[in-house]
Design a protein around this motif. Sequence first.
Motif, short mmCIF file in Angstrom:
data_model
loop_
_atom_site.label_atom_id
_atom_site.label_comp_id
_atom_site.label_asym_id
_atom_site.label_seq_id
_atom_site.Cartn_x
_atom_site.Cartn_y
_atom_site.Cartn_z
N GLY A 58 -42.32 -55.47 3.05
CA GLY A 58 -42.67 -56.79 2.54
C GLY A 58 -43.63 -56.79 1.37
N HIS A 59 -43.94 -55.63 0.80
CA HIS A 59 -44.89 -55.58 -0.30
C HIS A 59 -44.24 -56.09 -1.59
N ALA A 60 -45.07 -56.25 -2.62
CA ALA A 60 -44.56 -56.74 -3.89
C ALA A 60 -43.53 -55.78 -4.46
N MET A 61 -42.43 -56.35 -4.96
CA MET A 61 -41.34 -55.54 -5.51
C MET A 61 -40.76 -56.21 -6.74
N SER A 64 -35.37 -55.16 -9.71
CA SER A 64 -34.52 -53.97 -9.56
C SER A 64 -34.74 -53.33 -8.19
N GLU A 65 -35.98 -53.31 -7.73
CA GLU A 65 -36.27 -52.74 -6.40
C GLU A 65 -35.68 -53.62 -5.30
N LEU A 66 -35.76 -54.92 -5.49
CA LEU A 66 -35.21 -55.82 -4.47
C LEU A 66 -33.69 -55.75 -4.42
N CYS A 67 -33.06 -55.51 -5.55
CA CYS A 67 -31.60 -55.31 -5.55
C CYS A 67 -31.23 -54.09 -4.69
N GLN A 68 -32.07 -53.09 -4.72
CA GLN A 68 -31.81 -51.86 -3.97
C GLN A 68 -31.92 -52.06 -2.46
N VAL A 69 -32.80 -52.97 -2.02
CA VAL A 69 -32.97 -53.15 -0.57
C VAL A 69 -31.93 -54.11 0.00
N CYS A 70 -31.19 -54.83 -0.85
CA CYS A 70 -30.14 -55.73 -0.37
C CYS A 70 -28.99 -54.94 0.23
N GLU A 71 -28.37 -55.49 1.25
CA GLU A 71 -27.24 -54.83 1.89
C GLU A 71 -25.97 -54.98 1.06
N ASP A 98 -40.58 -61.18 -12.99
CA ASP A 98 -39.57 -60.50 -12.16
C ASP A 98 -40.20 -59.63 -11.08
N THR A 99 -41.35 -60.04 -10.58
CA THR A 99 -42.03 -59.32 -9.50
C THR A 99 -42.46 -60.34 -8.45
#
Length: 376
Positions: A58-61, A64-71, A98-99
């Motif tokens: 749940g930390h700041a992302m 691009s990082e959030l795209c990676q954690v999506c299923e 974008d963060t």
Amino acid sequence: MSDSQRIQHIEAARKLISSLQTNEEKMYELTYAQPIVFAILQTGLDVGLWAGWTKAGGHAMTISELCQVCEREIDPKLLSRMLRLLAAANIIEEIGEDTFKSTPFSLACGDDGSFIPRSIQCSTHHFVMTDITLPKYLAEIGYKNPDDPVKSGYAFWEPGHRDFFARCMAEPDSQNFFSGWMRCWTDQKLPWPVYFDTNTLVEGADLSAAPLCVDIGGHHGIDLSRVVDKHPDLPNGSLVLQDLPECLSEVKGLSEKITMMPYNFFTPQPVKGARSYYLHCVLHDWPGDKARLLVENIANAMKKGYSKLLINDIVMPRTGASLTQTVMDMQCMALGSAYERTEPMWTSLLQEAGLKIVKIWPDGRGYESLIEAELA
């Protein structure tokens, strides 16, 4: 700050915001902002954003990082636009270009142990379409007060024209989403033994003859668990949780003091002479004859001068009803042609089944009350 004070502050804040808004601003929020915020919240659930973000801590992302954690694969430009909206709606926090940073609510959206995700799915699956099509349904029935649970606003749009509970019983996902929403709704309420004196039930109870409390339509058993919390010395089996088999199948981790019993409350009550029979937000699902039959089945099992019927539900005030109470009244109407009852309506329903009200115990929050009744 007490819980009742917190709720009073929320109501005051709503009134303040409303008084500051222009007509146009209020129109924009109701018709344009709220629907799209929920749609994007649901989309985040669909692509696995909330689950992936919560699992990652749940930390700041960054986007691009959030795209990676999506299923599921999602366009970064689309995700960026979605999250800007949710940050503006206070679902998440924007800490830079974008963060974004999660919030307790967004973390709960991705928590497998939370009932929040299922609640969101329940709204998408059940509530949203019912509310959208409600104006057409009311026009179709000539703007009469709905009173047929089979021909409800829900059945009006549902592809098979099934009523709400028929669909839940036929489709495990439909029931699962509804169960999650029910658990969330129950968790935020004040436990009933806090504002009703359950000591009056324990005192004088003959538990060798019949249970202390039968929770009818009790779903997860949380209300009986709250009795166990207050009275840990109760013997095993002194509490009975009744519901349909489809509902009881998902119940886990109950105390040995609670016995589960499959039961349809439109059939005669099998447990005779219990100290109390408890209904939590059951009767508001059923209008007229259905509610009367349900109460009569309980009354026929009660022991005069000993048994109590405890109805934990909304008692609609004649004036000044809260947003929570009025929303629930309209949703009960849309989903099942039912309603929240005023005190005179409760009195009439119980009298028709041979019962009388002993006392009404308010929760102190201006939401629910507990109606204590016995055989007349």
